[in-house]
Design an enzyme around this catalytic site. Structure first.
Site, PDB file in Angstrom:
ATOM      1  N   CYS A  22       5.214  13.704 -37.734  1.00 21.55           N
ATOM      2  CA  CYS A  22       6.527  13.064 -37.784  1.00 21.55           C
ATOM      3  C   CYS A  22       6.457  11.662 -37.168  1.00 21.55           C
ATOM      4  O   CYS A  22       5.884  11.533 -36.091  1.00 21.55           O
ATOM      5  CB  CYS A  22       7.539  13.918 -37.015  1.00 21.55           C
ATOM      6  SG  CYS A  22       9.139  13.142 -36.815  1.00 21.55           S
ATOM      7  N   PRO A  23       6.996  10.618 -37.747  1.00 20.67           N
ATOM      8  CA  PRO A  23       7.738  10.589 -39.011  1.00 20.67           C
ATOM      9  C   PRO A  23       6.861  10.265 -40.229  1.00 20.67           C
ATOM     10  O   PRO A  23       7.381   9.802 -41.238  1.00 20.67           O
ATOM     11  CB  PRO A  23       8.748   9.466 -38.759  1.00 20.67           C
ATOM     12  CG  PRO A  23       7.996   8.492 -37.903  1.00 20.67           C
ATOM     13  CD  PRO A  23       7.019   9.300 -37.086  1.00 20.67           C
TER      14      PRO A  23
END
Lengths: 86, 130
Positions: A22-23
């Protein structure tokens, strides 16, 4: 869309973002949403549990369409449709 | 959320620069206008010399980020800059004290700014400090 309907889709592109954190998966999806023409279905494969929640949220925010998600074994197949230019 | 986000990074702790870059990336690609102000010890994390040698001060999570080869904070900032509206400013005062030039800073840095200018940018923006 139901899982069966999602499985019938022919995505214009499939982005395999497994192995990014993430991200990362969201950023990979965004690159494709930018590049593909309006009307394209984009499939994102993510190994990050957050993506299944994060991606629909982002699509909603930028007014693109979330079609659904198919949970796999340790990954998620997330389907989006580009409905307007961005 | 307001359509303007200002993030101040003052700590040299690696994890703080990392979370700042994550929030900034997602905001920038969601149509939010993001400005980063790098000041105090955080400036060390933006020096070319330290980035090249991965010479950062970090804790347990930083060790894991390195081990798992996750994208580093400067890579996240870089991709956010390509995809959205994101500007990175370094504090002029710190540059003065450390006697560093813009060339000593990594390329993702847009400019150096004084506080009056950054306060202008912060006006009407949601602000987060790390």
């Amino acid at each position: 869309m139901t899982e069966e309907e999602l499985k019938q889709l022919k995505p214009a592109v499939t982005v395999d973002a497994r192995g990014t954190y993430c991200p990362g998966p969201l950023m990979e999806l965004i690159k494709e949403v930018r590049q593909q023409p309006v009307g394209s279905v984009i499939e994102l494969i993510s190994g990050d549990a957050g993506s299944a929640k994060d991606v629909p949220e982002w699509l909603n925010k930028v007014k693109q369409e979330f079609l659904g998600v198919i949970p796999g074994d340790g990954f998620w197949r997330i389907f989006a449709k580009k409905v307007k230019d961005m | 959320m307001s359509e303007k986000l200002a993030i101040i990074i003052a700590s040299e702790e690696y994890e703080k620069s990392h979370v700042a870059s994550m929030i900034a990336s997602v905001a920038a690609v969601s149509g939010v206008d993001v400005s980063i102000f790098v000041t105090m010890n955080a400036v060390y994390n933006f020096l070319k010399e330290n980035v090249e040698k991965k010479n950062f001060t970090g804790g347990k999570l930083y060790e894991q980020i390195k081990e798992k080869k996750a994208a580093m904070f400067y890579e996240l900032f870089d991709s956010a800059k390509m995809l959205g509206g994101l500007k990175i400013y370094v504090c002029s005062m710190v540059m003065d004290i450390l006697k560093i030039e813009k060339d000593d800073l990594i390329d993702i840095v847009d400019d150096h700014l004084g506080l009056a200018a950054f306060l202008g940018i912060m006006e009407g923006a949601e602000t987060i400090t790390f």
